[in-house]
Design a protein around this motif. Sequence first.
Motif, PDB file in Angstrom:
ATOM      1  N   ASN A   7      -6.823  -3.448   7.396  1.00  0.00           N
ATOM      2  CA  ASN A   7      -5.498  -3.340   6.803  1.00  0.00           C
ATOM      3  C   ASN A   7      -5.554  -2.670   5.434  1.00  0.00           C
ATOM      4  N   GLY A   8      -4.432  -2.212   4.984  1.00  0.00           N
ATOM      5  CA  GLY A   8      -4.392  -1.551   3.685  1.00  0.00           C
ATOM      6  C   GLY A   8      -2.975  -1.284   3.229  1.00  0.00           C
ATOM      7  N   GLN A   9      -2.857  -0.496   2.194  1.00  0.00           N
ATOM      8  CA  GLN A   9      -1.572  -0.069   1.661  1.00  0.00           C
ATOM      9  C   GLN A   9      -1.418   1.427   1.925  1.00  0.00           C
ATOM     10  N   TYR A  61       7.691  -1.379   4.881  1.00  0.00           N
ATOM     11  CA  TYR A  61       7.701  -0.659   3.612  1.00  0.00           C
ATOM     12  C   TYR A  61       9.053  -0.798   2.926  1.00  0.00           C
ATOM     13  N   TYR A  64       6.552   3.052  -0.125  1.00  0.00           N
ATOM     14  CA  TYR A  64       5.294   2.320  -0.308  1.00  0.00           C
ATOM     15  C   TYR A  64       5.326   1.108   0.612  1.00  0.00           C
ATOM     16  N   GLY A  65       4.192   0.824   1.274  1.00  0.00           N
ATOM     17  CA  GLY A  65       4.181  -0.320   2.170  1.00  0.00           C
ATOM     18  C   GLY A  65       2.788  -0.784   2.519  1.00  0.00           C
ATOM     19  N   LEU A  66       2.728  -1.708   3.448  1.00  0.00           N
ATOM     20  CA  LEU A  66       1.471  -2.256   3.957  1.00  0.00           C
ATOM     21  C   LEU A  66       1.231  -1.737   5.362  1.00  0.00           C
ATOM     22  N   SER A 102      -7.845  -0.944  -1.087  1.00  0.00           N
ATOM     23  CA  SER A 102      -6.568  -1.638  -1.155  1.00  0.00           C
ATOM     24  C   SER A 102      -6.724  -3.106  -1.518  1.00  0.00           C
TER      25      SER A 102
END
Length: 303
Positions: free
Chosen positions: A269-271, A41, A294-296, A263
Amino acid sequence: MKNLFTAAIIGLTVTFATAQQVNYEKVSEEPAFNQVSIMPYFNVYSSLAKTLGAISVGGEAHVRLLPIHLRAHFDYALINASITDANFEAPTTMELGGEFPLVTGSVAKKRTFPLKSVGYHNTFIKVPFTFEKSILARGGLMRYTGNFQYGSPATVNEVEAQTFHSGNFSTAGFYLGLTSMQRSSLVMKVSSTTENYGELKKLRYFQLYADVLVGVTMNLGTFIDHAGHYGPSGTEYDFKGDSEIKTPNIGLRFGTYYMLMNSGLNNNNGQFIKFEIGSRPAPEGENLWMMVGYGLMFNVAKK
């Protein structure tokens, strides 16, 4: 008025009839979709005090394969936003700890799946699926480094006169707290009398936490005496000789993680976004803290 009421009833009947034509079949419903999470992030944070803040990058790793969940966190400031001292070192955060489930249960709820939107016509379906809810005790070791200003200037003239001291600090200790986690994962096939929507996936991950932070040691290092109180202006001194600087060693923080819906990434997976606020063990005046990140989120499901 009567005609308007009649039209509303007809509209609701048509919408209801359309919704009845949408069918679904659950493919899988395993809440534990993030048994391993890698979460890089970037964030913006501020001490809400005298050294303003920074923009940083970092990451977290969560491993939930054992009875005690493992957690690691690292953060490094890329841009230090202080406007008064170019000698500030980049703030860092390091944490290594664990989470132990106290209570775990399941709750069935209905959630809305948007399927299609054309003009004012929206197609959606409400589906019951299972949420996993957990309350966990958490704790671990921590180490922070940061910046502070003692006798910090309040006006531009004071900045120019250099009537303050500035330096870097480091704190090592531990944290103890509680966290509440919700997560769910539903994969289903959806079709209607006119369309086949294929497989749809709905993920949810939400976590709240609260911790008490205890600083066991605090190193203030050295400071630059801009005001010339202890000798020639600009001389570097050891802060141990300055008894006026208070160093509270107890802090408290509250935070949350939230995985964003839709996402656009595949698999599990997502944000995600992260928010944290509280106080840290630090020199007085630099305790208050707030960050938004904010990140993955890259997840591995339970096998």
